[in-house]
Enzyme design. Structure first.
Site, PDB file in Angstrom:
ATOM      1  N   TRP A 149       0.826  -1.222   0.000  1.00 57.27           N
ATOM      2  CA  TRP A 149       0.000   0.000   0.000  1.00 57.27           C
ATOM      3  C   TRP A 149       0.853   1.262   0.000  1.00 57.27           C
ATOM      4  O   TRP A 149       0.343   2.338  -0.287  1.00 57.27           O
ATOM      5  CB  TRP A 149      -0.922   0.040   1.215  1.00 57.27           C
ATOM      6  CG  TRP A 149      -0.213  -0.189   2.517  1.00 57.27           C
ATOM      7  CD1 TRP A 149      -0.112  -1.361   3.211  1.00 57.27           C
ATOM      8  CD2 TRP A 149       0.564   0.765   3.258  1.00 57.27           C
ATOM      9  NE1 TRP A 149       0.674  -1.200   4.332  1.00 57.27           N
ATOM     10  CE2 TRP A 149       1.088   0.094   4.387  1.00 57.27           C
ATOM     11  CE3 TRP A 149       0.862   2.107   3.092  1.00 57.27           C
ATOM     12  CZ2 TRP A 149       1.881   0.724   5.339  1.00 57.27           C
ATOM     13  CZ3 TRP A 149       1.650   2.750   4.033  1.00 57.27           C
ATOM     14  CH2 TRP A 149       2.157   2.050   5.148  1.00 57.27           C
ATOM     15  N   ASN A 150       2.139   1.177   0.334  1.00 61.03           N
ATOM     16  CA  ASN A 150       2.867   2.438   0.554  1.00 61.03           C
ATOM     17  C   ASN A 150       3.253   3.145  -0.737  1.00 61.03           C
ATOM     18  O   ASN A 150       3.399   4.361  -0.761  1.00 61.03           O
ATOM     19  CB  ASN A 150       4.086   2.215   1.459  1.00 61.03           C
ATOM     20  CG  ASN A 150       5.126   1.315   0.819  1.00 61.03           C
ATOM     21  OD1 ASN A 150       4.814   0.493  -0.030  1.00 61.03           O
ATOM     22  ND2 ASN A 150       6.377   1.480   1.220  1.00 61.03           N
ATOM     23  N   LYS A 173      -2.301  -8.322  -7.852  1.00 63.18           N
ATOM     24  CA  LYS A 173      -3.105  -8.235  -6.643  1.00 63.18           C
ATOM     25  C   LYS A 173      -2.569  -7.079  -5.800  1.00 63.18           C
ATOM     26  O   LYS A 173      -1.545  -7.221  -5.132  1.00 63.18           O
ATOM     27  CB  LYS A 173      -3.026  -9.549  -5.874  1.00 63.18           C
ATOM     28  CG  LYS A 173      -4.216  -9.810  -4.985  1.00 63.18           C
ATOM     29  CD  LYS A 173      -4.276  -9.318  -3.618  1.00 63.18           C
ATOM     30  CE  LYS A 173      -3.199  -8.998  -2.743  1.00 63.18           C
ATOM     31  NZ  LYS A 173      -3.700  -8.010  -1.705  1.00 63.18           N
ATOM     32  N   PRO A 174      -3.230  -5.917  -5.818  1.00 64.90           N
ATOM     33  CA  PRO A 174      -2.747  -4.785  -5.031  1.00 64.90           C
ATOM     34  C   PRO A 174      -3.120  -4.958  -3.561  1.00 64.90           C
ATOM     35  O   PRO A 174      -3.893  -5.856  -3.223  1.00 64.90           O
ATOM     36  CB  PRO A 174      -3.492  -3.598  -5.647  1.00 64.90           C
ATOM     37  CG  PRO A 174      -4.788  -4.189  -6.106  1.00 64.90           C
ATOM     38  CD  PRO A 174      -4.476  -5.597  -6.532  1.00 64.90           C
ATOM     39  N   GLY A 226       6.521  -6.419  -0.228  1.00 67.15           N
ATOM     40  CA  GLY A 226       5.756  -6.292   1.015  1.00 67.15           C
ATOM     41  C   GLY A 226       6.628  -6.647   2.198  1.00 67.15           C
ATOM     42  O   GLY A 226       7.859  -6.556   2.134  1.00 67.15           O
ATOM     43  N   SER A 227       6.009  -7.077   3.252  1.00 65.21           N
ATOM     44  CA  SER A 227       6.741  -7.344   4.482  1.00 65.21           C
ATOM     45  C   SER A 227       7.588  -8.608   4.386  1.00 65.21           C
ATOM     46  O   SER A 227       7.267  -9.533   3.626  1.00 65.21           O
ATOM     47  CB  SER A 227       5.751  -7.517   5.640  1.00 65.21           C
ATOM     48  OG  SER A 227       4.950  -8.663   5.380  1.00 65.21           O
ATOM     49  N   LEU A 249      11.422  -6.882   0.119  1.00 60.93           N
ATOM     50  CA  LEU A 249      10.863  -6.986   1.464  1.00 60.93           C
ATOM     51  C   LEU A 249      11.223  -5.786   2.340  1.00 60.93           C
ATOM     52  O   LEU A 249      11.575  -4.719   1.853  1.00 60.93           O
ATOM     53  CB  LEU A 249      11.337  -8.308   2.092  1.00 60.93           C
ATOM     54  CG  LEU A 249      11.031  -9.565   1.239  1.00 60.93           C
ATOM     55  CD1 LEU A 249      11.553 -10.806   1.926  1.00 60.93           C
ATOM     56  CD2 LEU A 249       9.563  -9.674   0.910  1.00 60.93           C
ATOM     57  N   GLU A 382      11.837  -2.792  11.946  1.00 62.56           N
ATOM     58  CA  GLU A 382      11.440  -1.750  10.989  1.00 62.56           C
ATOM     59  C   GLU A 382      10.355  -0.893  11.636  1.00 62.56           C
ATOM     60  O   GLU A 382       9.391  -1.408  12.188  1.00 62.56           O
ATOM     61  CB  GLU A 382      10.905  -2.399   9.718  1.00 62.56           C
ATOM     62  CG  GLU A 382      10.463  -1.415   8.653  1.00 62.56           C
ATOM     63  CD  GLU A 382       9.992  -2.116   7.383  1.00 62.56           C
ATOM     64  OE1 GLU A 382       9.165  -3.038   7.471  1.00 62.56           O
ATOM     65  OE2 GLU A 382      10.472  -1.750   6.293  1.00 62.56           O
TER      66      GLU A 382
HETATM   67  N1  LIG Z   1      11.701  -3.748  -0.727  1.00 56.65           N
HETATM   68  C1  LIG Z   1      10.819  -2.984  -1.335  1.00 56.65           C
HETATM   69  O1  LIG Z   1      10.954  -2.595  -2.506  1.00 56.65           O
HETATM   70  C2  LIG Z   1       9.585  -2.569  -0.599  1.00 56.65           C
HETATM   71  C3  LIG Z   1       8.798  -1.564  -1.145  1.00 56.65           C
HETATM   72  C4  LIG Z   1       7.634  -1.187  -0.452  1.00 56.65           C
HETATM   73  C5  LIG Z   1       7.276  -1.817   0.747  1.00 56.65           C
HETATM   74  N2  LIG Z   1       8.081  -2.783   1.241  1.00 56.65           N
HETATM   75  C6  LIG Z   1       7.741  -3.423   2.517  1.00 56.65           C
HETATM   76  O2  LIG Z   1       6.339  -3.742   2.571  1.00 56.65           O
HETATM   77  C7  LIG Z   1       5.880  -3.614   3.918  1.00 56.65           C
HETATM   78  C8  LIG Z   1       4.675  -2.696   3.953  1.00 56.65           C
HETATM   79  O3  LIG Z   1       3.728  -3.083   2.999  1.00 56.65           O
HETATM   80  P1  LIG Z   1       2.462  -3.930   3.438  1.00 56.65           P
HETATM   81  O4  LIG Z   1       2.016  -3.568   4.809  1.00 56.65           O
HETATM   82  O5  LIG Z   1       1.463  -3.864   2.316  1.00 56.65           O
HETATM   83  O6  LIG Z   1       3.077  -5.404   3.476  1.00 56.65           O
HETATM   84  P2  LIG Z   1       2.272  -6.775   3.587  1.00 56.65           P
HETATM   85  O7  LIG Z   1       3.289  -7.828   3.480  1.00 56.65           O
HETATM   86  O8  LIG Z   1       1.359  -6.763   4.762  1.00 56.65           O
HETATM   87  O9  LIG Z   1       1.327  -6.814   2.284  1.00 56.65           O
HETATM   88  C9  LIG Z   1       1.901  -6.713   1.013  1.00 56.65           C
HETATM   89  C10 LIG Z   1       0.975  -7.407   0.021  1.00 56.65           C
HETATM   90  O10 LIG Z   1       0.941  -8.780   0.341  1.00 56.65           O
HETATM   91  C11 LIG Z   1      -0.403  -9.217   0.431  1.00 56.65           C
HETATM   92  N3  LIG Z   1      -0.455 -10.347   1.361  1.00 56.65           N
HETATM   93  C12 LIG Z   1      -0.639 -10.327   2.699  1.00 56.65           C
HETATM   94  N4  LIG Z   1      -0.647 -11.590   3.184  1.00 56.65           N
HETATM   95  C13 LIG Z   1      -0.465 -12.420   2.129  1.00 56.65           C
HETATM   96  C14 LIG Z   1      -0.389 -13.831   1.956  1.00 56.65           C
HETATM   97  N5  LIG Z   1      -0.499 -14.667   2.996  1.00 56.65           N
HETATM   98  N6  LIG Z   1      -0.195 -14.331   0.710  1.00 56.65           N
HETATM   99  C15 LIG Z   1      -0.074 -13.504  -0.354  1.00 56.65           C
HETATM  100  N7  LIG Z   1      -0.142 -12.156  -0.265  1.00 56.65           N
HETATM  101  C16 LIG Z   1      -0.341 -11.633   0.964  1.00 56.65           C
HETATM  102  C17 LIG Z   1      -1.164  -7.995   0.876  1.00 56.65           C
HETATM  103  O11 LIG Z   1      -2.534  -8.125   0.569  1.00 56.65           O
HETATM  104  C18 LIG Z   1      -0.474  -6.908   0.072  1.00 56.65           C
HETATM  105  O12 LIG Z   1      -1.015  -6.849  -1.212  1.00 56.65           O
HETATM  106  C19 LIG Z   1       7.035  -3.043   4.709  1.00 56.65           C
HETATM  107  O13 LIG Z   1       7.717  -4.061   5.398  1.00 56.65           O
HETATM  108  C20 LIG Z   1       7.952  -2.456   3.645  1.00 56.65           C
HETATM  109  O14 LIG Z   1       9.302  -2.401   4.061  1.00 56.65           O
HETATM  110  C21 LIG Z   1       9.234  -3.175   0.602  1.00 56.65           C
HETATM  111  O1  LIG Z   2       9.125   1.583  -0.266  1.00 61.39           O
HETATM  112  C1  LIG Z   2       9.989   1.837  -1.092  1.00 61.39           C
HETATM  113  C2  LIG Z   2       9.743   1.805  -2.550  1.00 61.39           C
HETATM  114  O2  LIG Z   2      10.627   0.898  -3.116  1.00 61.39           O
HETATM  115  C3  LIG Z   2       9.696   3.096  -3.304  1.00 61.39           C
HETATM  116  S1  LIG Z   2      11.033   4.190  -3.146  1.00 61.39           S
HETATM  117  O3  LIG Z   2      12.199   3.617  -3.815  1.00 61.39           O
HETATM  118  O4  LIG Z   2      11.290   4.431  -1.743  1.00 61.39           O
HETATM  119  O5  LIG Z   2      10.575   5.426  -3.814  1.00 61.39           O
END
Ligand SMILES: NC(=O)c1ccc[n+]([C@@H]2O[C@H](COP(=O)([O-])OP(=O)(O)OC[C@H]3O[C@@H](n4cnc5c(N)ncnc54)[C@H](O)[C@@H]3O)[C@@H](O)[C@H]2O)c1
Ligand SMILES: O=C[C@H](O)CS(=O)(=O)O
Length: 479
Positions: A149-150, A173-174, A226-227, A249, A382
């Site tokens: 979502w970020n 899948k957003p 994601g996480s 991640l 984090e």
């Molecule tokens: N490394 C990167 O490029 C990057 C970029 C942006 C965010 N992030 C990380 O993402 C996290 C924040 O985003 P968030 O809260 O949306 O993360 P999240 O892991 O909670 O969710 C991310 C996505 O995964 C989906 N999801 C959740 N549970 C799932 C499952 N069991 N199976 C499949 N999909 C599932 C969610 O619906 C969402 O679309 C932070 O830890 C951040 O550091 C990393």
């Molecule tokens: O959360 C981080 C994303 O990868 C986007 S940005 O590189 O920080 O702009």
């Protein structure tokens, strides 16, 4: 109220379950609309649509694919302000940041529209008179993309642009929290002329849709951002079919300021890195390391500037920090602050939920905590919020050890004017992205990704194509 649908096989559709999820404005904590809540049948239909479209899309020339991608780039830029407003409404970031993100999302489409034409192979010197050896690279197949979502726009195109450029078809899948930005992007992509089934959007719960992505053999690759927690789950379960994965991640970036740096520049850069998107970015500074001898000067400068920052609704003029995404995010941030204080941390500014008149959203004061040590949660976890823990150091060796003392390895920052020190830090820090005197290193042409538990693979630049291509070697007997 915004009521949108999913996009499958070239049409806007409801979920087979007829269920819909609510979407909220994080600034007001009020409902702004609804979106289909897909079940596995919906995901399966989208995967099948991508499967049916794969042969047509992958057999088009790279130039034909490139032309459609370039049209999508142009269309996305035309719709930038409109999509940015939708993003601020459902994600909360200041409108100026949302506009920048949509522009970045468009730039990924442009970069990969060009990269589509550069998927090269090799011929190899033969060790047999009668044999000729060659290597070609072909699209991996149907790609499932799961996004956070970020950055609800750029995290989509950072995945699907290289996938489409390589000749793959996609199912996206957003996040449940920010589906409307994804819908707007798909409206643009559809208008650009992608053949039916090439691009598909399913909205709803990750655990449900993700299970179909993992278990459906048609899905050859999952691209996830994601996480780390969810990334590990996908990694464990993808092994059942040896399904290819790319994992972007979590992060916990050290921001290291040496005494020989330009203190004002370092303070301004820290503020950009730390408080962008209310601190909810994977590469935000999470740990501020300041050389002992400049600690007082640095902190005085920083506290004064942070106190001047404006927190509020992302639509309001001159806002620096918008709301956190939801109550859960606020509780996590505030628990880290309370834990630090309970263990001896000293709050220099902030440290509380910020109340905006007439808005029930979860805003948080930009916060600085000094006297932080490794007994505190904030030192290793984090934060994903506008909180800056300060730790001091006395030598390069000490700060390298402290900065690398993390399960994460996504981004790290170093501020110094010493060229030799820049190189030594660049080589010693165990991170995938290093900003030397640069608080925002991310650009579309560079590889974005982490070491250790921050992920697997890279997105961006020509590096980002690899994981959507399979390599094939052929030996040809010519007699
Ligand atoms: N490394 C990167 O490029 C990057 C970029 C942006 C965010 N992030 C990380 O993402 C996290 C924040 O985003 P968030 O809260 O949306 O993360 P999240 O892991 O909670 O969710 C991310 C996505 O995964 C989906 N999801 C959740 N549970 C799932 C499952 N069991 N199976 C499949 N999909 C599932 C969610 O619906 C969402 O679309 C932070 O830890 C951040 O550091 C990393
Ligand atoms: O959360 C981080 C994303 O990868 C986007 S940005 O590189 O920080 O702009």
């Amino acid at each position: 109220m915004i009521n949108e649908k999913m996009f499958v096989n070239g049409s806007w559709v409801e979920s087979c379950s007829q269920k819909r999820d609510e979407v909220k404005n994080p600034a007001t904590d009020e409902k702004i609309g609804t979106i289909p809540s897909a079940n596995r049948e919906d995901a399966s239909k989208a995967i099948e649509a991508a499967n049916q479209a794969f042969r047509l899309w992958s057999k088009m020339t790279a130039y034909e694919r490139s032309n459609i991608m370039y049209k999508a780039y142009e269309q996305l830029l035309i719709k930038k302000d409109e999509i940015a407003a939708i993003m601020t409404l459902e994600q909360g970031k200041p409108l100026s940041e949302a506009k920048n993100e949509v522009k970045m999302a468009a730039e990924y489409l442009k970069w990969y529209a060009e990269e589509a034409k550069r998927v090269y192979g090799d011929t190899l010197p033969s060790s047999h008179q009668n044999k000729r050896l060659m290597v070609i690279r072909q699209p991996i197949g149907v790609v499932a993309a799961i996004t956070p979502w970020n950055f609800p726009a750029s995290m989509i195109t950072r995945k699907i642009a290289p996938a489409l450029a390589a000749g793959c078809t996609v199912v996206v899948k957003p996040s449940e929290l920010t589906p409307f930005t994804a819908v707007e992007i798909f409206k643009v992509l559809h208008k650009a002329g992608f053949p039916n089934g090439t691009i598909n959007l399913v909205t709803g719960e990750g655990a449900i849709i993700g299970k179909e992505f993992l278990e459906n053999q048609v899905v050859r690759k999952i691209a996830f951002t994601g996480s780390t927690r969810v990334g590990k789950y996908l990694y464990q379960n993808a092994s059942e079919q040896v399904k290819k994965l790319s994992l972007e991640l979590g992060g916990h970036a050290p921001f290291i300021v040496f005494a020989d740096s330009d203190i004002d520049q370092a303070v301004n850069s820290f503020i950009i890195s730390k408080y962008r998107n209310a601190g909810q970015t994977c590469i935000c500074a999470n740990r501020l390391y300041v050389e002992e001898s400049i600690k007082e000067a640095f902190i005085t400068n920083l506290v004064q500037k942070v106190k001047e920052m404006k927190t509020g609704d992302g639509f309001d003029e001159d806002i620096d920090i918008g709301p956190l995404i939801d109550k859960k995010a606020y509780e996590k941030v505030h628990s880290q602050v309370k834990d630090a204080v309970n263990k001896g941390g000293i709050i220099l500014t902030g440290g509380h939920r910020y109340h905006v008149k007439g808005k029930k959203g979860y805003f948080y004061e930009p916060t600085i905590i000094e006297n932080v040590d490794n007994t505190m949660d904030i030192y290793y976890e984090e934060t994903f919020g506008p909180v800056a823990p300060i730790i001091t150091f006395a030598s390069e060796e000490e700060v390298i050890q402290k900065a690398n003392d993390s399960l994460y390895g996504l981004a790290a920052y170093v501020f110094t004017k010493d060229l030799g020190r820049s190189y030594r830090m660049l080589e010693e820090l165990e991170y995938g992205i290093i900003g030397i005197n640069d608080p925002i290193p991310g650009v579309v042409q560079a590889p974005f990704g982490g070491w250790k538990e921050s992920g697997i693979g890279r997105e961006g630049g020509y590096y980002g194509m690899d994981s959507f291509l399979e390599t094939k070697y052929a030996s040809i007997d010519i007699y």
